[in-house]
Structures are given as C-alpha cells and as structure tokens.
Enzyme design. Structure first.
Site, PDB file in Angstrom:
ATOM      1  N   ASP A  97       0.866  -1.166   0.000  1.00  0.00           N
ATOM      2  CA  ASP A  97       0.000   0.000   0.000  1.00  0.00           C
ATOM      3  C   ASP A  97       0.906   1.221   0.000  1.00  0.00           C
ATOM      4  OD1 ASP A  97      -2.393   1.597   0.436  1.00  0.00           O
ATOM      5  OD2 ASP A  97      -3.241  -0.233   1.312  1.00  0.00           O
ATOM      6  N   ASP A 205      -3.000   4.703  -2.393  1.00  0.00           N
ATOM      7  CA  ASP A 205      -4.062   5.294  -1.567  1.00  0.00           C
ATOM      8  C   ASP A 205      -4.471   6.673  -2.089  1.00  0.00           C
ATOM      9  OD1 ASP A 205      -5.429   4.881   1.147  1.00  0.00           O
ATOM     10  OD2 ASP A 205      -4.564   6.871   1.411  1.00  0.00           O
ATOM     11  N   GLU A 263      -6.215   3.942  -6.044  1.00  0.00           N
ATOM     12  CA  GLU A 263      -7.521   4.169  -5.390  1.00  0.00           C
ATOM     13  C   GLU A 263      -7.953   5.598  -5.714  1.00  0.00           C
ATOM     14  OE1 GLU A 263      -9.717   4.268  -1.066  1.00  0.00           O
ATOM     15  OE2 GLU A 263      -7.847   5.301  -1.422  1.00  0.00           O
ATOM     16  N   HIS A 335     -11.241  -2.789   3.158  1.00  0.00           N
ATOM     17  CA  HIS A 335     -11.259  -2.438   4.587  1.00  0.00           C
ATOM     18  C   HIS A 335     -12.080  -1.174   4.871  1.00  0.00           C
ATOM     19  CE1 HIS A 335      -8.287  -0.073   2.599  1.00  0.00           C
ATOM     20  NE2 HIS A 335      -8.228   0.746   3.626  1.00  0.00           N
ATOM     21  N   ASP A 336     -12.602  -0.523   3.827  1.00  0.00           N
ATOM     22  CA  ASP A 336     -13.404   0.692   4.016  1.00  0.00           C
ATOM     23  C   ASP A 336     -14.893   0.470   3.770  1.00  0.00           C
ATOM     24  OD1 ASP A 336     -11.088   2.208   4.468  1.00  0.00           O
ATOM     25  OD2 ASP A 336     -10.851   2.667   2.334  1.00  0.00           O
TER      26      ASP A 336
END
Ligand code: NOJ
Length: 565
Positions: A97, A205, A263, A335-336
């Site tokens: 990440d 991210d 993302e 995870h969101d």
C-alpha cells in the site's frame, strides 16, 4: 505489451485483523506467513498488504511515520523479506500500500516542517495563515471552508508558528505538497527502494487527491453540511496526470512484472480512461467508487436500499467505458466498505447462496477482481451493540460530531452499524475455537460471534461452501480466456431482480444469470435457442439439465453461468 494482471485475482490482506502470530491481539507478518498455504489453495495470484509501516495507528496504519520500515507491532524488515520470499516461492506476487497523499504528523518530514516557518521542509506540506482579517484560532479563521473526510475542519492550527496545515483526513494525517519537486523525488526514491527489495507493485491510496488547486478556494456548502465541498479542488486535480506520468518514468518504467492500482474516490469513467490507457503510462487500473455509493443517500452515512437497476447501470457504464481502452478493477469489499453479503446480499437465510451469487457476478465482469479477506467465506457485518464497540476513527469522529450537533445517538449508531468500516475489520474467522483462531490473546476489536458457523476450517471441509465457489471462480479465470478477454454485453438492463450478461471471446460465449433477490424471478432468456443444451459451468443450486432455458424461473439468489461455443 504483457498484461499478466488481467488474468489474475488479487487478495487484500488487512494485517491488523488477518492472523496474529504472537498473541498480542493484533495481526502480524508471522500470522500472514502461517496462512500462505491457505491463500495459495484459494488460488489467488497477488496479495495486497494494507499498510504495515511504522505508524501511530491513528487511522489504522494509513498514517505513516516511516515509509521504509515495518511497524514492530507487525514484525521486522527481516520478517518482511522472508514473507516476500515465501509468497514468491508459492508463485504469488505481493504489492504494498502506497500512502503518499499524506504522512503521519509524527513523520520526520512533518516534524521538520512544523518546526519553524523558515524550515527547509516547510513547503513539503500545505501551510497557510488564518483567513484574511481574522486571528489564528478564532472560530472560522481556517484558511478555507474545507471539511475533513473524517469530520471537522480540514485545517489544524499549529500554535507554535501560528499557521494552519491541511489534512483531508485526520489531523494526524497532514497532506503532502506534491507541487514541491523534492517531495516527489523523495517518494519516488522510497518506491524504488521497495521495488528493489522485490515487491511487485503498489496499491496507491487516494492517489487522485495528490494534485490540489493551489488557490485552495472555498467550496460550495451544500444544504445541511457544516463545511464546503472541496472535492472539485483536489479530485483529479490540475497536475494529476503529469505527476503519475512522472512517477511512472521515475519508478516503474523498465521494470517487468509489476501491477499498479490507484484508489480514486470520485473518479469518472472519462478520467479513468486516461489513467489506465497503457500508452499514457500512468497506472494499470483504478478503484472507482460509484458502485459502492449506489445505496448512499445525501451523505456517506445515509443508506438506502439497493436498486438493482442502479447497480447495473453503474457497472455497465464502467464496462462499456473501458472496453476499448484501459482496464477495470472489480471489487465489492475492502477495509473501508461494509461486508457485501450484508449489504447487497442476504446475510440471513440465503447467506451462502447470495455470497456465491455476488462472487459470480463480480468475477465474471471484465477486469481484475479483488477479494477482501473473509469475503471468500461470506463473512458478514458485525452486531455492534454500542459506540464502545467501534475502533475506526472515521466512525468515532462522525459519531461525536453528529451527536454534538443534536442528532439522536441511536440514529447515528444505526447508520454506523450498516456502513461503518469496522464491519470489514473484525478478525478473520479461521476456525471455531476461541476468538475464531485469530489470536490466543485479546483481539483488538471483537470477533464476530457468528464465527462458530462461518469459518475457514468448516468451509474448506465443505465442497459446497462459499470458499470453494471462490476457488472455482478463480480457476475459471485461469482456464477460460473468455473470462479474461471476453467482451461484456448487459442483458435485461431494466429488470429489477435479475443481473444478466454475456461475455464473448472468439467462438466462446458465457451467459451469466443472477437473481439478486429472495423471491423467485421469472425471465425470458434473450436468444434462448443459442443457450439451450449448452454447458452449465457454475451454479449455486442443482440444475436439471433438461430444463427449458427459454422461460426460466430463477430461485432465490440463484446464479448460473453457461458456456456456449
Ligand atoms: C483510503 C484508505 O483506504 C482508507 O482506509 C484511509 O482511511 C484513507 N484512504 C486515508 O489514507
């Protein structure tokens, strides 16, 4: 150009909740290492690790204080190297990440930057004085009216120098100033360092937030909102393509076998085409957000029932938009996001069937599918009883802000139960022993009590489980070129219950039929003659081979895949 990642399935590990090797209640690298055989038996090609870098953990590791090390909670660089080697030995790849829109406020760069106005690193972040004519610290004196994505203003006053710094996320996540070439070079050099260690790429991210409108203008204040809408000033900003192309040149060019996924909240199909057009050399694919917002009302916390037609319209538009140029990523969960079986499926009576249906529909779209840990087990949202059960900063800040402005706490809790990120963050359910086999200690967040019935051990033993359905879908991608390369054609676009499409490649055509409801669904299969007698290659119910395919009554949450030649 070789694009191996089109044939791949990526599995996201959120390390805090995956597997705990040392009994401290928090997942770690030793835990991940002990579960690699599980991942390889599922058949996934690439592992994506959410952040494992040193971090104060204000935002569960997305606040990084050292980009080139491992947080001791998770392990050490030596353990990381060993893990990477073990992943590679099993023929899988591993991506990191990359969180470079912001650092932690405890990162040495920010510590320097905040030290004084004339510090050489001052300009590495976004510092601004109070609004003209106002005194720093006065209510409303922030440099502009932007709100943070984690509630409150997007500016924090630094008492020492009397200026504010920008943080789109928590106040412990100051935004880096990408306008400064030294910042960019420092990031590129860090990325090269990881690639030289052997990692196979990056998940980036909120990477479409890194270029801001340098005027930082006030945003429009929508009805009922406390802050201005800043999205137009930092989503897909003025220099974003330039920055990503530079990153590609400086870091990625000339290296083989990598995968990059950006993302990108708020990204449109048109922008995504630019980001993922291989000739432009930016990223391989992006995570768009439209399909995980179809059940949102005015705000992120306002949920409304899914209308299947909306979901089909969104995903269909992305399929069509990136059909010729670019490439889609495919995901329901990360995870969101809340757990998809609770969100778009049925986590009660039809949990297993609806989880398989959701998997089938997603994995047979054109694009690279992502599986989030536990999705392959059909893990569900958690029964959070009170605000004390939550850990996520976004959920906790939202609760505090909403309650302080007079919203009924029970109503806020009800919304959190449905949409909180913590739904995705409860520990992975490995078996039916205490704490679901996740830890021998006390888990940092409670295990979902349904682990006795929903766990990896039980599902591996049951050939008809959600796990084995995912395994079959991954295998199908590896063996059936139409899954990877086939064109996508939406059928029955206006049907309220049924999601149907074909994928055509060379002389093969796949037909996917899925009843997204707990009621039977009668359909007229388009061009039914072509499908009568073709091979049923995947289903979540037993099917009578002699059935008349023209007038079908799909059973609750039934999904089928036919292959015609
Ligand atoms: C997106 C990440 O997925 C999320 O978990 C995080 O809170 C924000 N970016 C900020 O890094």
């Amino acid at each position: 150009m070789q694009q191996w990642w089109k044939e791949s399935v990526v599995y996201q590990i959120w390390p805090r909740s995956f597997a705990d090797g040392n009994g401290d209640g928090i997942g770690d690298l030793a835990g991940i290492a002990s579960r690699l055989d599980y991942l390889s038996s599922l058949g996934v090609d690439v592992l994506w690790l959410s952040p494992i870098y040193p971090s104060p953990q204000d935002d569960a590791g997305y606040d990084i204080s050292d980009y080139q090390n491992i947080d001791p909670t998770f392990g050490s660089l030596e353990q990381f190297d060993a893990l990477l080697a073990a992943v590679h030995e099993r023929g899988m790849k591993l991506i990191m990440d990359l969180v470079v829109n912001h650092t932690s406020d405890e990162h040495p760069w920010f510590v320097e930057s905040r030290a004084s106005k004339d510090n050489p690193m001052r300009d590495w972040y976004w510092w601004r004085p109070a609004r003209e004519g106002m005194n720093a610290g006065d209510p409303g004196a922030e440099p502009n009216n932007w709100g943070s994505i984690f509630s409150g203003p997007a500016w924090e006053l630094d008492e020492n120098t009397g200026e504010y710094y920008l943080h789109l996320f928590s106040r412990k996540q100051p935004d880096l100033n990408w306008e400064n070439p030294e910042v960019r070079q420092a990031i590129y050099s860090m990325m090269r360092w990881w690639l030289e260690r052997g990692v196979d790429g990056f998940r980036m991210d909120v990477i479409n937030f890194i270029s801001k409108d340098i005027k930082l203008p006030d945003g429009h204040v929508h009805d009922g909102s406390l802050y201005g809408d800043a999205m137009p000033y930092f989503v897909d900003g003025p220099r974003i393509h330039e920055f990503l192309q530079e990153m590609h040149r400086e870091v990625l060019a000339g290296r083989e076998g990598l995968i990059t996924v950006g993302e990108m909240p708020g990204v449109t199909v048109e922008e995504a085409k630019l980001y993922t057009d291989p000739t432009r050399r930016e990223v391989d694919m992006v995570f768009q957000f439209e399909h995980v917002q179809v059940d949102h009302g005015e705000t992120r916390w306002d949920s409304r029932p899914l209308r299947l037609r909306d979901l089909k319209a969104v995903l269909g538009r992305w399929q069509a938009g990136l059909a010729e140029v670019g490439w889609n990523s495919l995901y329901w969960n990360n995870h969101d996001q809340p757990r998809v079986v609770s969100r778009f499926g049925d986590d009660g009576e039809h949990r297993v069937r609806s989880a398989k249906l959701l998997a089938t529909v997603l994995h047979l779209h054109r694009g690279t599918p992502y599986i989030y840990q536990g999705e392959e087990l059909g893990m569900t949202n958690a029964p959070f009883a009170s605000i004390d059960d939550f850990r996520d900063i976004q959920s906790l800040n939202h609760y505090a802000e909403a309650v302080s402005t007079g919203v009924d706490p029970d109503a806020v809790l009800a919304a959190l139960r449905v949409l909180s990120r913590d739904n995705a963050r409860t520990p992975m359910q490995w078996d039916d022993t205490e704490n679901a086999g996740f830890t021998t200690g006390t888990p940092w967040i409670a295990v979902n009590p349904n682990y006795k019935g929903i766990n990896a051990q039980a599902e591996i033993a049951d050939d008809d489980s959600v796990f084995h359905h995912y395994r079959r879908l991954i295998e199908l991608r590896h063996t059936e070129p139409a899954v990877v390369h086939g064109d996508f054609r939406m059928l029955l676009a206006d049907h309220d219950q049924v999601y149907a499409f074909t994928r055509g490649y060379s002389s093969t055509e796949l037909l996917v039929l899925a009843n997204f409801s707990g009621e039977p669904a009668a359909i007229e299969v388009p061009e039914a003659d072509r499908w009568q007698g073709t091979e049923l290659i995947l289903a979540n119910y037993p099917v009578d081979a002699a059935e008349d395919i023209q007038h079908l009554a799909l059973r609750p949450w039934e999904a089928r895949v036919y292959r015609g030649r």
